[in-house]
Design an enzyme around this catalytic site. Structure first.
Site, PDB file in Angstrom:
ATOM      1  N   ASP A 445     -31.241  12.522 -22.809  1.00 17.04           N
ATOM      2  CA  ASP A 445     -31.442  11.623 -21.678  1.00 17.04           C
ATOM      3  C   ASP A 445     -30.797  12.178 -20.405  1.00 17.04           C
ATOM      4  O   ASP A 445     -29.900  13.026 -20.451  1.00 17.04           O
ATOM      5  CB  ASP A 445     -30.847  10.244 -22.002  1.00 17.04           C
ATOM      6  N   ASP A 509     -38.885   3.471 -19.940  1.00 14.72           N
ATOM      7  CA  ASP A 509     -37.944   2.561 -20.591  1.00 14.72           C
ATOM      8  C   ASP A 509     -38.537   1.167 -20.769  1.00 14.72           C
ATOM      9  O   ASP A 509     -37.895   0.296 -21.351  1.00 14.72           O
ATOM     10  CB  ASP A 509     -36.658   2.450 -19.762  1.00 14.72           C
TER      11      ASP A 509
END
Length: 705
Positions: A445, A509
């Site tokens: 990430d 997301d």
């Protein structure tokens, strides 16, 4: 005599004039007829020289030059403390090797060498271009800009570009290209949610299935700039390259700078042709899987199931529940390392939290493997929290500008990987975890942008992404069987260059199925389904507050690399059966989804959209039709379905339907009883769609009789 080069595939031709000046594109489009005489071609297409302008032909070359009287954006900008700011290159050598060509050019007065490289892929019909500039002088050369430039035909009248934000990526917008310029810039230090580095340019009103279109993607994971222009003489061009900050790149004598690769392709069959070319190129030339023959496993990622609440015993319950619904890879997300109880601390302290995991990760990994799954783990290696042991020990490792206070984003700073000790520390921690445990997958990430990054008194956007590439490359070298997912708060860092190093990207997301319909459609213009992470989220989506039934969530997640992102332990039995059904359906379809040709269909009404995949042998297809909003009309319309074998008949039947059909007294007959239809009828007339509820989807199977 002008030297003309003809690069070509079965569908595409590129003609380049390579004489004394920088090479110039004369034609790029549909394959020229076999036996075309290039000299005759040139005579028919030689530029006229209009009045009241430069007295000779001005060339929009592969690197346009201001020195030759071209009053548009030069391909190269730079200087030696103000000198040599307007170079004029001479072509010295051309090397042609099949469908690849390199041009060596020099300006001996400015002491600069420019190499231009083009390659036209025979299978994907994708053109790859990059430039390399070398300082052959005795003093430093300050490079401000070096960009790929491609000439466009006069039919290039409309632009489709991409925009968005966090949880709302890959949105599309259109603009006219006429007597003006178009600039799209990204300065965020990653490809960004806001300005994905891709663009489509074509004839007016090009659609999914019709029109001449050119597609472009810049393979670079940081700042970039696209510039398209319609010049006053009618010519059009596109430039795409890295956006350099002031002073960011200074070439010492003998040093070179290479541009990111620009991938481009042409289609006379609308946007679907562009997508299929890019998909083919990614599959054959970009992404490399550790085990190429292995099926793409169904994921469960723990983030939206437990967030930071890590309890090994409960996680093992999640493992067992995951196995029951058919999950094949189990991934523990954020929260597993020391003192990471929320998003305000501990990034950089990549040591297992022994309070949460007193027996280590091994019992969980054993449980995962006993249930026939692989284990994966989340990292954010480029980040450092102000509240962390690493920051307290090495505050100088933060990427910042000396004398200024660095802002936090999502309560974190960026680690300066250009400092060798910082790079080695992160590499050691990753290597330690991957060596100590049987971890087959990393979710990598990057949850913030770069603000005022400086290294050695220079802007450090370029340096950071190069250090990031080196770090990923070294992790892959040491652990070649580990797959890596690129994630950046969702789809904030995804491009062809990082996909040379990773095997999957997290598209967003946001797991809201309605949002995902748009997000995944936008991503599909460039990326094949097997690398696009698409999960079934919880019934109540935490990023939008909307609720959708399991069918709509399941149908949407089928068209990507499928996973689930929720807590299966807390799900009711009905939901578990729904998850298991769609996971089983995905497993039955993934061979088709990941090898076939992807089509987006032109729908008659703006509140609906449709896409599908047709097998390469045209024997089977699966099609999704989604009703995004309230139907515009009381009756729906036929959906034309191209891509099938026009000489064959097909059986059409419903696989899944998330709508209750409350808007219809009577469904189209094929929905209640499978129908036999010809491919010609399906393409020319179409398949009548039902009137559906907003936020619902229909899955259709089409198989050759």
């Amino acid at each position: 005599m002008n030297k003309l080069l003809h690069l070509h595939t079965e569908t595409t031709s590129l003609v380049i004039k390579a004489d004394k000046t920088l090479p110039e594109m004369l034609y790029w489009g549909k394959r020229l007829p076999e036996g075309t005489d290039l000299d005759t071609f040139f005579a028919a297409n030689h530029h006229p020289v209009p009045q009241a302008r430069i007295d000779t032909d001005t060339v929009v070359s592969l690197c346009p030059e201001h020195a030759r009287g071209l009053f548009t954006a030069p391909g190269l900008e730079g200087c030696r403390n103000g000198d040599n700011w307007s170079p004029e290159f001479t072509l010295e050598e051309t090397v042609l090797n099949g469908q690849q060509v390199s041009f060596l050019c020099r300006d001996r007065l400015a002491a600069l060498k420019l190499d231009i490289h083009l390659s036209l892929n025979l299978k994907s019909h994708v053109l790859s271009t990059h430039l390399e500039l070398t300082n052959e002088g005795n003093s430093n050369y300050q490079l401000h800009k070096l960009t790929n430039t491609l000439l466009l035909p006069t039919i290039a009248r409309e632009i489709m570009y991409f925009h968005g934000r966090w949880t709302h990526e890959f949105q599309t917008e259109r603009k006219k290209l006429d007597r003006s310029g178009f600039i799209l810039e990204n300065r965020r230090g990653r490809t960004s949610h806001e300005h994905f580095p891709g663009i489509m340019i074509g004839q007016a009103n090009f659609s999914e299935t019709a029109g001449k279109v050119y597609g472009f993607h810049l393979a670079w994971s940081a700042n970039h700039r696209f510039h398209a222009e319609a010049m006053s003489d009618g010519r059009r061009y596109l430039q795409a390259g890295e956006l350099l900050m002031p002073g960011e790149v200074e070439l010492i004598p003998g040093e070179s700078y290479r541009t990111p690769t620009l991938y481009s392709t042409y289609s006379n069959k609308g946007l679907n042709g562009i997508s299929q070319n890019f998909h083919r190129h990614v599959r054959n030339e970009i992404v490399r899987f550790p085990e190429p023959q292995k099926v793409r496993p169904v994921h469960l990622n723990t983030w939206e199931g437990i967030y930071f609440n890590h309890d090994p015993e409960y996680i093992m319950k999640m493992v067992r529940s995951s196995a029951e619904i058919g999950v094949e890879r189990f991934i523990i997300d954020d929260g597993w390392f020391r003192s990471r109880n929320d998003d305000k601390a501990a990034l950089g302290d990549w040591y297992l939290d022994e309070k949460k995991y007193p027996n280590g990760l091994q019992p969980i990994i054993n449980c995962v493997k006993e249930h026939g799954m692989e284990f994966g783990l989340w990292f954010e290696p480029e980040m450092i929290s102000p509240d962390s042991d690493l920051y307290r020990a090495h505050p100088e490792w933060m990427l910042h500008t000396e004398g200024y206070e660095q802002v936090t984003i999502r309560n974190q700073y960026v680690l300066n990987l250009q400092i060798p000790e910082a790079f080695d520390y992160v590499l050691d921690r990753l290597d330690n975890m991957l060596t100590g445990y049987d971890i087959r997958y990393i979710k990598w990430d990057m949850n913030r942008e770069l603000v005022q990054p400086t290294n050695n008194c220079r802007a450090a956007f370029h340096g950071h992404v190069e250090a990031y590439y080196r770090l990923v490359d070294e992790v892959r070298r040491r652990h070649p069987m580990v797959e890596i997912e690129t994630c950046s708060g969702g789809g904030g860092r995804v491009d062809f260059e990082i996909l040379k190093r990773t095997q999957r990207f997290w598209a967003s997301d946001c797991n809201d199925a309605l949002e995902r319909q748009t997000i995944q459609r936008g991503a599909s213009y460039f990326f094949p389904l097997e690398i696009t992470g698409a999960h079934i989220g919880a019934k109540l989506c935490h990023t939008t507050g909307r609720q959708h039934n399991a069918d709509f969530r399941g149908i949407t997640a089928l068209f990507g690399h499928m996973g689930v992102e929720l807590d299966p332990v807390r799900a009711c039995e009905e939901e578990k059966r729904g998850f298991a059904r769609y996971i089983s359906l995905y497993k039955s379809l993934r061979q088709l989804l990941y090898t076939g040709d992807f089509f987006r269909y032109d729908t008659a009404h703006r509140e609906s959209q449709a896409w599908g995949v047709v097998s390469l042998d045209q024997r089977e297809a699966v099609v999704m039709f989604a009703q995004m909003d309230m139907p515009e009309y009381a009756m729906s319309a036929p959906l034309p379905i191209p891509g099938l074998n026009q000489t064959k008949d097909y059986k059409v039947r419903v696989l899944e339907n998330s709508s209750s059909n409350i808007y219809m007294k009577q469904c189209p007959p094929w929905m209640t009883e499978p129908a036999i239809m010809s491919a010609a009828l399906l393409e020319q007339v179409g398949l009548m769609m039902p009137v559906m509820q907003p936020e619902s989807a229909l899955l259709i199977q089409i198989s050759q009789v």
